[in-house]
Design a protein around this motif. Structure first.
Motif, PDB file in Angstrom:
ATOM      1  N   TRP A  60      10.172  -1.524  -5.783  1.00  0.00           N
ATOM      2  CA  TRP A  60       9.399  -1.987  -4.635  1.00  0.00           C
ATOM      3  C   TRP A  60       8.132  -1.164  -4.407  1.00  0.00           C
ATOM      4  O   TRP A  60       7.167  -1.666  -3.847  1.00  0.00           O
ATOM      5  N   ASP A  61       8.130   0.107  -4.837  1.00  0.00           N
ATOM      6  CA  ASP A  61       6.906   0.887  -4.611  1.00  0.00           C
ATOM      7  C   ASP A  61       5.756   0.383  -5.495  1.00  0.00           C
ATOM      8  O   ASP A  61       4.611   0.787  -5.318  1.00  0.00           O
ATOM      9  N   ARG A  62       6.058  -0.516  -6.434  1.00  0.00           N
ATOM     10  CA  ARG A  62       4.998  -1.105  -7.256  1.00  0.00           C
ATOM     11  C   ARG A  62       4.383  -2.351  -6.606  1.00  0.00           C
ATOM     12  O   ARG A  62       3.349  -2.840  -7.051  1.00  0.00           O
ATOM     13  N   VAL A  63       5.026  -2.860  -5.550  1.00  0.00           N
ATOM     14  CA  VAL A  63       4.572  -4.127  -4.956  1.00  0.00           C
ATOM     15  C   VAL A  63       3.098  -4.101  -4.524  1.00  0.00           C
ATOM     16  O   VAL A  63       2.363  -5.051  -4.798  1.00  0.00           O
ATOM     17  N   PRO A  64       2.621  -3.008  -3.891  1.00  0.00           N
ATOM     18  CA  PRO A  64       1.200  -3.011  -3.470  1.00  0.00           C
ATOM     19  C   PRO A  64       0.230  -3.196  -4.643  1.00  0.00           C
ATOM     20  O   PRO A  64      -0.880  -3.682  -4.454  1.00  0.00           O
ATOM     21  N   GLY A  65       0.647  -2.817  -5.852  1.00  0.00           N
ATOM     22  CA  GLY A  65      -0.205  -3.024  -7.018  1.00  0.00           C
ATOM     23  C   GLY A  65      -0.062  -4.416  -7.613  1.00  0.00           C
ATOM     24  O   GLY A  65      -0.817  -4.794  -8.500  1.00  0.00           O
ATOM     25  N   MET A  66       0.930  -5.171  -7.154  1.00  0.00           N
ATOM     26  CA  MET A  66       1.199  -6.490  -7.723  1.00  0.00           C
ATOM     27  C   MET A  66       0.582  -7.614  -6.898  1.00  0.00           C
ATOM     28  O   MET A  66       0.075  -8.580  -7.432  1.00  0.00           O
ATOM     29  N   ILE A  67       0.687  -7.515  -5.588  1.00  0.00           N
ATOM     30  CA  ILE A  67       0.096  -8.540  -4.711  1.00  0.00           C
ATOM     31  C   ILE A  67      -0.715  -7.836  -3.644  1.00  0.00           C
ATOM     32  O   ILE A  67      -0.527  -6.652  -3.371  1.00  0.00           O
TER      33      ILE A  67
END
Lengths: 206, 248
Positions: free
Chosen positions: B92-99
């Motif tokens: 989930w900590d990757r979410v800001p880089g995905m959307i």
């Protein structure tokens, strides 16, 4: 739909196989961006497209490619043992009764519904081919999104190892058992094939 | 690190579940064994709006679920949205880089922490012609996700989602979907690509009136009033695909 079962010995000499190599270039190189060799700017052909490879190709009545898969002998070098051995935790399954499914390809010129029909028919053709030729199953390497779809076909799948990250994607290896029950399992999961004629019949009819 | 042999027992629990209750119990055992506190196997739909054949199995705190449903987050939840654009499991900590996260999205993530849900790992599940879904595993804010367990979480998630499809007999939406003629589908596709009736008429070699009629009939068959709804339904039911619309 017409089914051709071809051997790699024919190379691009056969029109049905030539159409398949062209479609593979459109799908795996143009669409998916795989780093695989391209011959004459038109055909996706690699070191495994040799006389030992077997192809299942679905075409329309005019010979246009709809979908195809390549089967490699697991007793010879194949994708899992040559390129991704780390995906298999135990001994790599090698047997005259097991083939590796590779280059499962649905022609992108079809719309979503047609592609699904072609896909379902090809999956059944793979099961039928195994039963007709005495194979007990298949192995395959798949990116996790495709792996989820392979599971959803309803046939009996076993993971061969844990998935590994490969660039932006994740890859896993599966074995698929094929038994006389398999066609019914596929149908129960909603995978229903189109009527299939052999391509030889089509040419005869033409 | 858990290897496949050690994980096989967990995997078999999940794969051989025959009821939603057994699958829930299996997920609870496997989730704890991998060092996670929570699991959620769900279709990405609005569970308050849909009379539902969609699946949702989870052990999230009740407060969080109530708030999630009140806000209709089944569809708009940032983790679910991120899951739409990938097929591999993600932290989930990757979410800001995905959307692109909105203020509301940040509130959702903050709220989750407040309700006791910290970091997590989501395995997307996209089956053509069906609602998308995912299987997530999460830890309390005070705990850390163990990276070593992510490959097995990926595999468990994939097999668990398939078990849920099998148990709940999730089928192609197409089975209940209205049929479209080839021409109607062509018109829907060109409309989704942004063409006017006049333009699609030129492309398809029809009169603009015929194209309008095809689209009107298609709207009636889907029982929708507006064309954007028609495009979305046709996409969802698999009459056309995103690849068709974007020409990829």
């Amino acid at each position: 739909m017409f089914l051709t079962i071809g051997s790699g010995a024919g190379g691009t000499g056969d029109a049905i196989l030539r159409a398949m190599f062209e479609a593979r270039k459109r799908v795996f190189v143009d669409l998916l961006g795989w780093d695989v060799p391209v011959l004459a700017d038109r055909y996706e052909i690699d070191q495994f497209d040799d006389p030992h490879a077997t192809y299942l190709v679905l075409s329309d009545a005019a010979g246009n490619h709809l979908g195809s898969a390549r089967l490699l002998e697991t007793t010879r070098p194949h994708i899992l043992d040559t390129l991704f051995p780390e995906l298999c935790e135990g001994a790599i399954p090698r047997s005259a009764a097991i083939r590796e499914i590779t280059r499962f390809c649905l022609d992108p010129r079809q719309n979503a519904r047609q592609r699904r029909r072609t896909r379902d028919t090809l999956v059944h053709a793979l099961a039928a081919h195994a039963l007709e030729t005495g194979l007990t199953g298949y192995t395959g390497v798949a990116e996790t999104g495709w792996l989820q779809q392979i599971l959803a076909f309803g046939w009996d799948c076993e993971p061969l190892g844990l998935p590994h990250r490969s660039g932006q994607t994740m890859l896993g290896a599966l074995s698929i058992a094929v038994t006389p029950d398999t066609p019914a399992l596929l149908r129960r999961a909603g995978i229903v094939p189109d009527a299939v004629l052999s391509a030889a019949d089509a040419r005869h009819a033409a | 690190m858990i290897n496949l042999a050690a994980a096989k027992e967990f995997l078999d629990l999940v794969r051989h579940a025959t009821t939603n209750h057994e699958l829930y119990e299996a997920l609870a055992i496997v989730c704890a064994a991998m060092g996670f506190d929570y699991f959620a196997l769900t279709h990405h739909v609005d569970f308050t709006a849909r009379g539902t054949d969609a699946v949702r199995l989870h052990n999230y705190p009740p407060n969080w679920v109530a708030w999630f449903d009140e806000n209709g987050l089944g569809v708009t939840d940032p983790v679910h949205r991120a899951s739409q654009i990938t097929s591999a499991g993600f932290l989930w900590d990757r979410v800001p880089g995905m959307i692109k996260l909105t203020t509301a999205d940040r509130d959702v993530l903050e709220r989750a922490r407040g309700e006791g849900i910290g970091d997590g790992f989501t395995v997307p599940a996209h089956i053509p012609g069906e609602a998308s879904g995912s299987c997530s595993f999460a830890v309390a804010p005070s705990s850390q996700v163990c990276d070593d367990h992510l490959p097995i979480a990926q595999l468990v998630g994939a097999f668990a989602f398939e078990a849920a499809r099998r148990i709940n007999q999730i089928r192609l939406v197409e089975a209940d979907s209205p049929t479209l003629t080839e021409r109607q589908r062509d018109c829907v596709l060109w409309m989704a690509r942004g063409k006017s009736d006049w333009e699609m008429a030129q492309i398809l070699g029809l009169s603009p009136e015929t194209c309008t009629q095809h689209l009107n009939t298609a709207r009636e068959r889907f029982d929708v009033a507006k064309r954007p709804q028609l495009a979305v339904r046709a996409l969802f039911d698999g009459h056309i695909s995103f690849a068709d619309v974007f020409g990829r």
